[in-house]
Write an enzyme that holds these catalytic residues in place. Structure first.
Site, PDB file in Angstrom:
ATOM      1  CD  GLU A   1     -24.060 -11.375  -0.062  1.00 37.11           C
ATOM      2  OE1 GLU A   1     -22.900 -11.731   0.215  1.00 37.11           O
ATOM      3  OE2 GLU A   1     -25.041 -12.140  -0.061  1.00 37.11           O
TER       4      GLU A   1
ATOM      5  CD  GLU B   1     -18.102 -20.108 -21.248  1.00 36.34           C
ATOM      6  OE1 GLU B   1     -17.366 -20.962 -21.751  1.00 36.34           O
ATOM      7  OE2 GLU B   1     -18.696 -20.257 -20.164  1.00 36.34           O
TER       8      GLU B   1
END
Length: 308
Positions: A93, A124
């Site tokens: 963004e 992970e």
């Protein structure tokens, strides 16, 4: 690095605040839809105060980021699952919001691009992949790497921070659990303690909300300090689409009082540079002089207008 046994991981998770059972929501499955929503909202109300307590640490992180970006370095977020997606989202963004180059703020998620839209279990735990990402991106002393892990224990985030530190980068850890003595060594640890989740272990809720708030605060404050904002409006806008061009004209109109046609003309004369157009209107300077003034003042519109 020693591999932990299943029992060690079990015991580690059992000690985490984010994995505790919330005593205020044990009968949530008996509630009406309205009551469930009110419980969730009540618990969400605990997030902002927890984040507020971390402002001194967030401020330290911002100073590291501003120093990195002002010297041509990068802000790199690293995480897995929800935490990784939040980092990628914040990075994605920044270019349309603040007119930054795509490489200035980056997001790294365990499992790569596909993990953004489909959970990739086990990613992970891949410490080797985390280290390889830091090497592949040539992380160095000018960069700031922000590891994001609600649980504090996520191997991917911790390994990335360790490798980034080895390569000389500044490091920040954002987690919803307290920092412990055996944590990875970082320059700044931001630990908003939001407490147990409404649904045990669902850290995309309060912990994720706290992380999103903190990432917003880091990038927004950094961009303000780097001159991307004048008054309370984004001014370092690109002109890569019709929407952005029209938004730029509206910003010029709002900040200078110019009408639509004048703002359109100024933006054209400023070669699509909203900041230059504002300085041109406010100071009556031609484009080249406005750009010189902006460069002299580090891109800060206010000081380009107010100071010689």
């Amino acid at each position: 690095m020693l591999t932990k046994s299943d029992r060690e991981v079990f015991d580690e998770i059992s000690r985490l605040i984010t994995e505790e059972r919330n005593p205020r929501t044990t009968d949530i499955d008996k509630k009406s839809p309205r009551e469930i929503l009110e419980i969730i909202n009540s618990q969400d109300g605990r997030v902002a105060p927890a984040v507020k307590k971390e402002i001194p640490r967030i401020e330290k992180a911002v100073k590291l980021v501003v120093d990195s970006l002002s010297k041509g370095g990068r802000l790199i977020y690293v995480g897995a699952g929800t935490s990784g997606r939040l980092g990628v989202l914040d990075a994605a963004e920044c270019p349309p919001t603040f007119g930054t180059a795509p490489e200035m703020v980056q997001g790294v998620i365990a499992g790569g691009y596909r993990a953004l839209v489909k959970s990739k279990e086990g990613a992970e735990d891949d410490e080797a992949a985390a280290r390889a990402e830091m090497d592949r991106r040539k992380v160095g002393p000018r960069d700031t790497v922000v590891g994001i892990a609600a649980s504090r224990r996520t191997p991917f985030a911790r390994a990335a921070l360790e490798r980034a530190k080895e390569r000389g980068a500044r490091t920040v850890f954002v987690t919803a659990n307290p920092k412990l003595k055996d944590d990875v060594s970082v320059d700044v640890a931001i630990c908003p303690l939001v407490g147990p989740e409404v649904i045990m272990g669902s850290t995309r809720m309060k912990a994720g909300t706290a992380q999103k708030m903190i990432l917003n605060m880091i990038t927004t404050t950094s961009m303000i300090l780097l001159g991307k904002v004048y008054e309370n409006m984004m001014v370092d806008l690109g002109s890569t689409s019709r929407k952005l061009r029209e938004r730029g004209k509206r910003v010029i109109m709002t900040l200078t009082g110019a009408d639509y046609d004048t703002s359109s003309r100024l933006l054209k004369q400023a070669k699509g540079n909203v900041k230059a157009a504002i300085v041109m209107k406010k100071t009556s300077l031609p484009y080249r002089d406005a750009m010189k003034r902006l460069k002299k003042k580090g891109g800060l519109v206010r000081w380009a207008i107010e100071g010689e």
